[in-house]
Design an enzyme around this catalytic site. Structure first.
Site: not given
Ligand code: SAH
Length: 346
Positions: A91, A105, A112, A116, A119, A159-160, A214, A216, A290, A333
């Site tokens: 995406e 983006c 990934c 997490c 996610c 992805g990371e 990130s 959290h 989200n 996302c």
């Molecule tokens: N892997 C990297 C980049 C991709 S995720 C990272 O972890 O930063 C990009 C951001 O979206 C991260 O901060 C992640 O924690 C956040 N994210 C993932 N799922 C989400 C969701 N359902 N709602 C809001 N943010 C989310």
């Protein structure tokens, strides 16, 4: 077969030279690859026919293919599901802002492996890394699809990025290159789950990139639940790496903090976070979670979100609230891939 997308100008020049051609052919190739987004060699009419034939047997042009487009949030967001050559999908999102910014983006991996718990991308695990060309072509394709000039790129898709370090850094350099989209380093943001050794490696690159981490959660017990890699690199190490990144690059680090109701959105958490980040000169991006279909987390109430940010600001930590773009439909996302397929016919 070599993919021309993802090669630097210097490499394209060397390729031309290796085929007995003058180096300036490399510059012509770069224009076809990065400016005009050619999908085949036959359109490259300023190249001799013999060269085009040689290229067609020795190399390919690895473009992504549009599978589905969704315009959301009152057309502030264009989201695309894109197919790679092997049929796997990723995406990509273009976000439009009032001040004229156009941010793409990009994804850096198919799926990934970081796990997490909140996610959508984590659910299916990691399929494979993207190549630099596959990362860059997401930007080229969005530009072509919308006809808009891309001003910023955030590595915040699937992805990371720092788990695919080489390709990500090559993509960064290509996006920054004058023969590419020519986006300033400061307008490129890498977001990481917190891979400490790679953050340190990135600091040593001497680039003016923006780094987002990130977070959290403000303590190890909670963060290890939400972000399993915290068990490997706990908060003290991560925050130290962020501090060193800022010192080495002179760039203010951003921390992302996704708010989930009743999990990490309480006022006490905001105070703990402010204490953790005190004196760092960092900035916090507060993000309401989200919804992901099938997950038990809940979005926080708007008041909880503003209260959280207000505590941070009151305690001297600059905080902004990320505006939602396309939560209402499948544009949130990871949702597009889940609805329309992680794989299409190659
Ligand atoms: N892997 C990297 C980049 C991709 S995720 C990272 O972890 O930063 C990009 C951001 O979206 C991260 O901060 C992640 O924690 C956040 N994210 C993932 N799922 C989400 C969701 N359902 N709602 C809001 N943010 C989310």
């Amino acid at each position: 077969m070599r993919d021309l997308v993802g090669l630097t100008l210097q490499e394209l020049e060397a390729l031309a030279a290796g085929l007995g051609e003058p180096r300036y052919r490399g510059r012509q190739l770069a224009r076809w690859v990065y400016d005009r987004r050619a999908i085949g060699f036959e359109v490259m009419t300023d190249l001799p026919e013999g060269l085009r034939a040689r290229l067609a047997t020795d190399a390919h042009i690895g473009r992504l293919r549009l599978v589905r487009r969704v315009d959301a949030a009152g057309d502030l967001t264009t989201k695309a599901l894109l197919a790679l050559r092997d049929g796997l999908t990723v995406e990509t999102v273009l976000m439009r802002y009032d001040d004229g910014r156009r941010t793409v983006c990009v994804s850096t991996q198919v799926g990934c492996g970081m796990g997490c718990t909140f996610c959508a991308t984590a659910l299916a695990g990691l399929a494979r890394n993207l190549s630099a060309g596959e990362i860059v072509d997401q930007v080229l394709l969005m530009r072509e699809l919308t006809g808009e000039r891309v001003t910023h790129v955030v590595f915040m898709g699937m992805g990371e990025p720092l788990a695919n370090y080489e390709a990500t850094l090559r993509a960064v350099r290509l996006l920054n290159a004058p023969y590419g989209p020519h986006i300033a380093m400061r307008r490129l943001t890498i977001s990481t789950v917190g891979l400490v050794p790679q953050i340190r490696r990135l600091a040593a690159e001497g680039l003016q990139l923006t780094l987002a981490i990130s977070l959290h959660a403000p303590d190890d017990a909670l963060r290890s639940q939400l972000v399993p890699v915290n068990r490997r690199w706990p908060l003290a190490e991560l925050v130290a790496a962020a501090r060193d990144y800022a010192a080495a690059t002179g760039r203010r680090v951003t921390f992302e903090y996704v708010l989930m109701a009743g999990v990490n959105d309480g006022e006490r958490r905001a105070h703990e976070l402010a204490a953790l980040l005190a004196g760092l000169g960092a900035h916090v991006n507060v993000i309401p979670w989200n919804p992901v279909y099938g997950m038990a987390y809940r979005r926080p109430a708007p008041q909880a979100v503003s209260r959280f940010a207000a505590v941070l600001r009151r305690r001297g930590v600059p905080a902004t609230i990320r505006v939602d773009r396309g939560v209402e439909i499948e544009a949130a996302c990871g949702q597009l891939q889940r609805t329309h397929g992680a794989r299409v016919p190659a």
